[in-house]
Design a protein around this motif. Structure first.
Motif, short mmCIF file in Angstrom:
data_model
loop_
_atom_site.label_atom_id
_atom_site.label_comp_id
_atom_site.label_asym_id
_atom_site.label_seq_id
_atom_site.Cartn_x
_atom_site.Cartn_y
_atom_site.Cartn_z
N GLN A 53 55.50 -52.18 -24.73
CA GLN A 53 54.29 -51.94 -25.54
C GLN A 53 53.45 -50.84 -24.91
O GLN A 53 53.36 -50.74 -23.69
CB GLN A 53 53.44 -53.21 -25.61
CG GLN A 53 54.05 -54.33 -26.44
CD GLN A 53 53.15 -55.57 -26.45
OE1 GLN A 53 53.05 -56.28 -25.45
NE2 GLN A 53 52.51 -55.82 -27.57
N ASP A 54 52.83 -50.02 -25.76
CA ASP A 54 51.80 -49.09 -25.28
C ASP A 54 50.49 -49.87 -25.18
O ASP A 54 50.16 -50.63 -26.10
CB ASP A 54 51.56 -47.96 -26.29
CG ASP A 54 52.71 -46.98 -26.35
OD1 ASP A 54 53.42 -46.84 -25.34
OD2 ASP A 54 52.88 -46.35 -27.41
N VAL A 55 49.76 -49.66 -24.09
CA VAL A 55 48.48 -50.36 -23.95
C VAL A 55 47.38 -49.34 -23.70
O VAL A 55 47.53 -48.43 -22.87
CB VAL A 55 48.50 -51.39 -22.80
CG1 VAL A 55 47.15 -52.11 -22.69
CG2 VAL A 55 49.63 -52.40 -23.00
N ILE A 56 46.30 -49.49 -24.44
CA ILE A 56 45.10 -48.69 -24.22
C ILE A 56 44.00 -49.66 -23.82
O ILE A 56 43.79 -50.67 -24.50
CB ILE A 56 44.67 -47.95 -25.51
CG1 ILE A 56 45.76 -46.97 -25.95
CG2 ILE A 56 43.34 -47.23 -25.32
CD1 ILE A 56 45.53 -46.39 -27.33
N VAL A 57 43.31 -49.36 -22.74
CA VAL A 57 42.22 -50.24 -22.29
C VAL A 57 40.89 -49.61 -22.72
O VAL A 57 40.69 -48.40 -22.56
CB VAL A 57 42.25 -50.39 -20.75
CG1 VAL A 57 41.02 -51.16 -20.27
CG2 VAL A 57 43.53 -51.08 -20.31
N VAL A 58 40.00 -50.42 -23.28
CA VAL A 58 38.61 -50.00 -23.47
C VAL A 58 37.81 -50.87 -22.52
O VAL A 58 37.74 -52.10 -22.70
CB VAL A 58 38.15 -50.16 -24.93
CG1 VAL A 58 36.66 -49.86 -25.05
CG2 VAL A 58 38.93 -49.21 -25.83
N SER A 59 37.28 -50.26 -21.49
CA SER A 59 36.62 -51.04 -20.44
C SER A 59 35.12 -50.85 -20.44
O SER A 59 34.61 -49.75 -20.29
CB SER A 59 37.18 -50.64 -19.07
OG SER A 59 36.47 -51.30 -18.05
N SER A 60 34.40 -51.96 -20.60
CA SER A 60 32.95 -51.95 -20.41
C SER A 60 32.68 -52.16 -18.93
O SER A 60 33.60 -52.15 -18.12
CB SER A 60 32.31 -53.09 -21.20
OG SER A 60 32.61 -52.96 -22.55
N GLY A 61 31.43 -52.36 -18.60
CA GLY A 61 31.10 -52.74 -17.23
C GLY A 61 30.43 -51.66 -16.41
O GLY A 61 29.95 -51.93 -15.30
N ALA A 62 30.41 -50.41 -16.91
CA ALA A 62 29.84 -49.33 -16.10
C ALA A 62 28.34 -49.57 -15.86
O ALA A 62 27.85 -49.44 -14.73
CB ALA A 62 30.06 -47.99 -16.80
N ILE A 63 27.64 -49.94 -16.92
CA ILE A 63 26.19 -50.11 -16.77
C ILE A 63 25.90 -51.31 -15.86
O ILE A 63 25.09 -51.22 -14.93
CB ILE A 63 25.52 -50.27 -18.16
CG1 ILE A 63 25.71 -48.99 -18.98
CG2 ILE A 63 24.03 -50.61 -18.02
CD1 ILE A 63 25.24 -49.07 -20.43
N ALA A 64 26.60 -52.41 -16.12
CA ALA A 64 26.37 -53.63 -15.32
C ALA A 64 26.69 -53.37 -13.85
O ALA A 64 25.92 -53.77 -12.95
CB ALA A 64 27.23 -54.76 -15.87
N LEU A 65 27.78 -52.68 -13.59
CA LEU A 65 28.18 -52.43 -12.20
C LEU A 65 27.21 -51.47 -11.51
O LEU A 65 26.80 -51.68 -10.36
CB LEU A 65 29.61 -51.85 -12.21
CG LEU A 65 30.32 -51.69 -10.88
CD1 LEU A 65 30.38 -53.03 -10.15
CD2 LEU A 65 31.75 -51.19 -11.10
N GLY A 66 26.85 -50.40 -12.23
CA GLY A 66 25.92 -49.41 -11.65
C GLY A 66 24.55 -50.03 -11.38
O GLY A 66 23.88 -49.69 -10.39
#
Ligand code: GLU
Length: 380
Positions: A53-66
């Motif tokens: 399978q091809d997998v594309i990730v959409v990752s949140s978390g930048a604001i929370a981590l920063g």
């Protein structure tokens, strides 16, 4: 063979291309990234890749981590400037983490930071499609987020649920899996006694919308059920299935696909796919330049597949140009379709209610065959 159940998301024949969206509350706590959990998820992504399978990730978390790193309160969402600064700090760490963990499985991570306009503007949308296609062909795992550090209020998605569906359209994916901190859609507030998880939803109706509450339960992301339903609508228009599942657990993809725990939104029909990629893009547009209200006769004709003629238009709104995307509404304000206008707003206003035989005189040139041609509109 279209997707019919959650287990199909792990089937390379039913789902050759999968978008996995990971919510902020799964990736980050107030102490920092949830590294061990992410290692587990990455192992599942590697297994999907190994299955073909091809997998594309959409990752949140930048604001929370920063926000954690910079010590900003309200999870970095106190103001736009905070969110932008937090995202700049968080994104670099987040992509480093994805690259490192995917790399351990021999997989190459590819970062794409998108703004709303990158997917609203047809030419830029096609660019994004080309880049994604090339990356997937080369075996990479695209890891996508909104470009939060530059996107200002008016031009941002604001949530990664709708971004994930737009990305799925652009990449012509078969399904979107939204991993969040809820099991799926319940028939009422899940905190109420007797609330039932809906395993399958066919079409996001007004009744389904009424079941959702808007807020992000963790307070870390900006999603909530409302944006997830909008994401399901956008995906559905392109004939793409969308699932909501709880990612809190170890091996969350398997929990959804093997145990079937989650909500699967099935597209009403595969019209989106049949209608083609251009119409899917048009149907998923989030920003429209204006609107035309139409009478009952025109609404009926549109539903049968006709073009929109000036005769049936009763009202023009907005300052759109020829070729701009606009909404077509009925007298009660319900959006019936999205389409590309053959005329600018001023010309549309002059043509309201006219027959084609009168239009040459009004315009001073030979009229076009319709105000919105059927090839340039998609029914919603
Ligand atoms: N783009 C945001 C981030 O990376 C997340 C948006 C959302 O919560 O859906 O922090």
């Amino acid at each position: 063979m279209p997707i019919a159940r959650l287990s199909d998301l792990a089937d390379k024949t039913a789902c050759p291309r999968l978008v996995v969206k990971v919510g902020s509350s799964l990736l980050v706590t107030r102490e920092g990234p949830r590294r061990a959990w992410l290692e587990g998820l990455v192992a599942e992504i590697a297994a999907a890749k190994a299955r073909g399978q091809d997998v594309i990730v959409v990752s949140s978390g930048a604001i929370a981590l920063g926000a954690t790193t910079l010590g900003l309160d309200k999870g970095g969402r106190g103001s736009l400037a905070d969110a932008q600064a937090a995202a700049a700090v968080g994104q670099i760490a987040l992509s480093g983490l994805w690259a490192e963990l995917l790399g351990r499985h021999g997989l190459t991570a590819a970062q794409l930071l998108l703004t709303l306009e990158d997917l609203e503007d047809r030419r830029r949308y096609l660019n994004a499609t080309a880049t994604l296609t090339r990356l997937l062909d080369a075996g990479a795992v695209p890891v996508i987020n909104e470009n939060d550090s530059v996107a200002t209020q008016e031009i941002r998605f604001g949530d990664n649920d709708r971004l994930a569906s737009r990305v799925a359209q652009a990449a012509r994916a078969d399904a979107v899996l939204l991993l969040s901190d809820v099991d799926g859609l319940y028939d009422r507030n899940p905190k109420e006694a007797g609330a039932k998880l809906l395993p399958e939803v066919h079409g996001v109706t007004a009744e389904i919308h009424a079941m959702a509450s808007g807020d992000s339960s963790s307070g870390l992301g900006s999603g909530g059920m409302t944006s997830k339903l909008q994401a399901a609508e956008i995906a559905g228009l392109a004939g793409i299935a969308l699932a909501i599942a709880n990612g809190i657990h170890e091996a969350p993809i398997a929990r959804a696909t093997d145990e079937g725990i989650g909500t699967l939104f099935l597209p009403k029909d595969v019209r989106g796919r049949k209608a083609g990629a251009r119409k899917a893009w048009l149907g998923g547009r989030l920003r429209l330049r204006g609107a035309l209200t139409v009478d009952a006769g025109a609404a009926g004709a549109l539903a049968k597949g006709s073009s929109l003629l000036a005769k049936g238009v009763t009202e023009v709104e907005g300052l759109f140009q020829r070729g701009d995307a606009i909404a077509i509404r009925d007298g009660e304000g319900r959006i019936l379709a999205h389409g590309l206008s053959e005329y600018d707003a001023v010309e549309c206003a002059r043509l309201i209610g006219t027959h084609s035989s009168e239009q040459a005189d009004i315009l001073g040139y030979a009229p076009r065959s319709a105000v919105v041609h059927r090839d340039q509109l998609i029914l919603l």
